[in-house]
Motif scaffolding. Structure first.
Motif, mmCIF file in Angstrom:
data_model
loop_
_atom_site.group_PDB
_atom_site.id
_atom_site.type_symbol
_atom_site.label_atom_id
_atom_site.label_comp_id
_atom_site.label_asym_id
_atom_site.label_seq_id
_atom_site.Cartn_x
_atom_site.Cartn_y
_atom_site.Cartn_z
ATOM 1 N N GLN A 133 0.876 -1.129 -0.056
ATOM 2 C CA GLN A 133 0.002 0.115 0.054
ATOM 3 C C GLN A 133 0.665 1.211 -0.011
ATOM 4 O O GLN A 133 0.368 2.159 -0.644
ATOM 5 N N THR A 134 2.054 1.091 0.591
ATOM 6 C CA THR A 134 2.742 2.364 0.596
ATOM 7 C C THR A 134 3.433 2.582 -0.924
ATOM 8 O O THR A 134 3.294 3.802 -1.261
ATOM 9 N N ALA A 135 3.859 1.420 -1.480
ATOM 10 C CA ALA A 135 4.253 1.453 -2.954
ATOM 11 C C ALA A 135 2.995 2.125 -3.848
ATOM 12 O O ALA A 135 3.337 2.820 -4.693
ATOM 13 N N ARG A 136 2.042 1.544 -3.710
ATOM 14 C CA ARG A 136 0.707 2.000 -4.321
ATOM 15 C C ARG A 136 0.666 3.609 -4.319
ATOM 16 O O ARG A 136 0.363 4.291 -5.209
ATOM 17 N N ALA A 137 0.854 4.034 -2.983
ATOM 18 C CA ALA A 137 0.703 5.546 -2.691
ATOM 19 C C ALA A 137 1.724 6.275 -3.325
ATOM 20 O O ALA A 137 1.336 7.381 -3.821
ATOM 21 N N VAL A 138 2.898 5.720 -3.263
ATOM 22 C CA VAL A 138 3.958 6.424 -4.013
ATOM 23 C C VAL A 138 3.791 6.659 -5.533
ATOM 24 O O VAL A 138 3.991 7.657 -6.140
ATOM 25 N N ASP A 140 0.607 6.411 -7.002
ATOM 26 C CA ASP A 140 -0.398 7.106 -7.347
ATOM 27 C C ASP A 140 -0.496 8.805 -6.989
ATOM 28 O O ASP A 140 -1.145 9.259 -7.925
ATOM 29 N N ARG A 141 0.584 8.924 -6.322
ATOM 30 C CA ARG A 141 0.867 10.465 -6.237
ATOM 31 C C ARG A 141 1.788 10.983 -7.267
ATOM 32 O O ARG A 141 2.129 12.144 -7.360
ATOM 33 N N GLY A 142 2.391 9.784 -8.108
ATOM 34 C CA GLY A 142 3.384 10.595 -9.335
ATOM 35 C C GLY A 142 4.587 10.544 -8.963
ATOM 36 O O GLY A 142 5.408 11.251 -9.936
ATOM 37 N N ASP A 143 4.951 9.834 -7.730
ATOM 38 C CA ASP A 143 6.569 10.249 -7.558
ATOM 39 C C ASP A 143 7.397 9.502 -8.373
ATOM 40 O O ASP A 143 8.643 9.836 -8.519
ATOM 41 N N ILE A 144 7.180 8.312 -9.117
ATOM 42 C CA ILE A 144 8.045 7.952 -10.352
ATOM 43 C C ILE A 144 7.395 8.340 -11.931
ATOM 44 O O ILE A 144 7.902 7.716 -12.708
ATOM 45 N N LEU A 191 -0.828 -2.356 -7.714
ATOM 46 C CA LEU A 191 0.147 -1.293 -8.219
ATOM 47 C C LEU A 191 -0.250 -0.587 -9.879
ATOM 48 O O LEU A 191 -0.227 0.548 -9.899
ATOM 49 N N LEU A 192 -0.362 -1.487 -10.618
ATOM 50 C CA LEU A 192 -0.252 -1.127 -12.115
ATOM 51 C C LEU A 192 -1.691 -1.350 -12.763
ATOM 52 O O LEU A 192 -1.872 -0.976 -13.870
ATOM 53 N N ALA A 294 3.144 5.086 3.872
ATOM 54 C CA ALA A 294 2.218 6.021 3.526
ATOM 55 C C ALA A 294 0.702 5.470 3.276
ATOM 56 O O ALA A 294 -0.177 5.979 2.686
ATOM 57 N N GLY A 295 0.449 4.314 3.650
ATOM 58 C CA GLY A 295 -0.638 3.633 3.516
ATOM 59 C C GLY A 295 -0.910 2.271 3.931
ATOM 60 O O GLY A 295 0.354 1.674 4.461
#
Length: 367
Positions: A133-138, A140-144, A191-192, A294-295
């Motif tokens: 869920q932290t990876a998803r938050a990253v 979803d908010r466009g960090d990569i 995630l994707l 983050a989640g």
């Protein structure tokens, strides 16, 4: 107002049942009141050491009025029959992965549940923890930036090294793809997004395996499924994931899951766990850096998907580890094996909507 509780009965008292019992006892909104097994003595042993839990036969458990959710922890070949029997008794069901041995078994379950206003939930619920869920938050908010590629790998020399009765891992419904693939593909879909097309190759290093532990150590058994599969998943978003799933590797240093975007890359922890460190490297900061949580459900363990489902039943909301997601994952995995056997790319017939994210600080009782 007092806490609302949904009563749960467990069918199947094998190795994984102990983990479920331990974690469900700690979760809000659910209460395990009965266990059942074809070998009633195994159920009785659990009831004798757990206050408030009674031992029943499977048919008795389906029939009792004080159970709303049946948790199905049987071997893969029994997943569909147990789900069907429980739903015919009016129970909601949540099961270990895979949803069924194949799509032909799984699809009628979903149709029956829909027609009869019942819910199906399915592991893995590991994706509800803070790791995925932290990876998803990253993401979803466009960090990569925009994700365009990923890698996913699970490799091991085989479960016969530690499991006293490992044959089912090498029978239809098992193998590295259907055994561990659900953790990885469920995480990748979370995630994707869903997968629309796959291509793959498969192999089998041994036709016979030998049990290494327990009273049957030294016993050999036949292998009926591919034990090494590599392929590519094309997500509906256009992202491409390279996967390796194997029971034929003695040692490796492959990453579990990495996601690569237009502005950076993300290292995702083991999807067979609920937490773990998420790391990011970007076009501006090329060194890997740990990402703050983050989640996700903090401190989650096996069974959090049951609690999430129980909450959803009480509120009328969708549950996250649901049958549609499990079916799509099974469809992807089965199509992956078929693509390898047929030596051609194949379309994935099903699709699914990504489940709602688990917000930071959420509880399965409220989120």
């Amino acid at each position: 107002m007092g806490e609302q509780v949904t009563n749960v009965g467990i069918v199947g008292t094998g190795v994984i049942s102990g983990t479920y019992l331990d974690h469900l006892a700690k979760l809000p909104g659910v209460d395990v009141v009965a266990v059942a097994d074809l070998d009633r003595s195994r159920a009785a042993a659990i009831a004798d050491t757990n206050d408030g839990i009674r031992a029943l036969t499977p048919d008795e458990l389906y029939a009792v009025d004080d159970i709303q959710i049946v948790v199905n922890l049987t071997i893969p070949a029994a997943h569909a029959p147990v789900h069907q029997a429980a739903m015919e008794a009016g129970k909601h069901v949540y099961g270990e992965k895979p949803l069924a041995v194949d799509r032909a078994e799984a699809e009628p379950l979903l149709k029956y549940a829909t027609v009869n206003n019942l819910r199906i939930g399915c592991a893995p619920d590991t994706v509800l923890g803070t790791g995925t869920q932290t990876a998803r938050a990253v993401i979803d908010r466009g960090d990569i930036g925009v994700p365009h590629a990923a890698t996913a790998s699970f490799v091991t020399p085989g479960h016969e090294l530690w499991h006293p009765a490992p044959e089912f891992y090498y029978q239809p419904g098992g193998g590295p793809v259907l055994d561990m693939g659900p953790y990885y593909v469920t995480s990748l879909v979370t995630l994707l997004g869903p997968v629309r097309r796959v291509t793959a190759r498969a192999g089998q290093s041994k036709q016979q395996r030998q049990i290494h532990t327990g009273p049957r150590a030294g016993t050999t058994f036949g292998v009926e499924v591919p034990t090494h599969v590599t392929g590519v998943l094309e997500h509906e978003s256009g992202a491409l994931t390279t996967v390796v799933m194997s029971f034929d590797v003695w040692a490796a240093r492959l990453p579990r899951i990495e996601v690569h975007g237009t502005e950076g890359s993300l290292s995702v922890p083991d999807p067979n766990g609920f937490d773990g460190t998420v790391e990011i490297a970007t076009s501006k900061q090329r060194e890997w850096t740990e990402v703050p949580v983050a989640g996700g459900y903090a401190g989650a363990g096996r069974g959090v998907g049951v609690a999430d489902m129980a909450r959803a039943l009480r509120t009328g909301q969708p549950h996250r580890a649901d049958g549609a997601l499990a079916y799509h994952v099974l469809d992807v995995l089965e199509t992956l094996v078929e693509a390898a056997v047929q030596d051609q790319p194949l379309d994935v017939a099903s699709t699914v909507t990504r489940p709602a994210p688990v917000p930071l600080g959420a509880s399965p009782e409220t989120a």
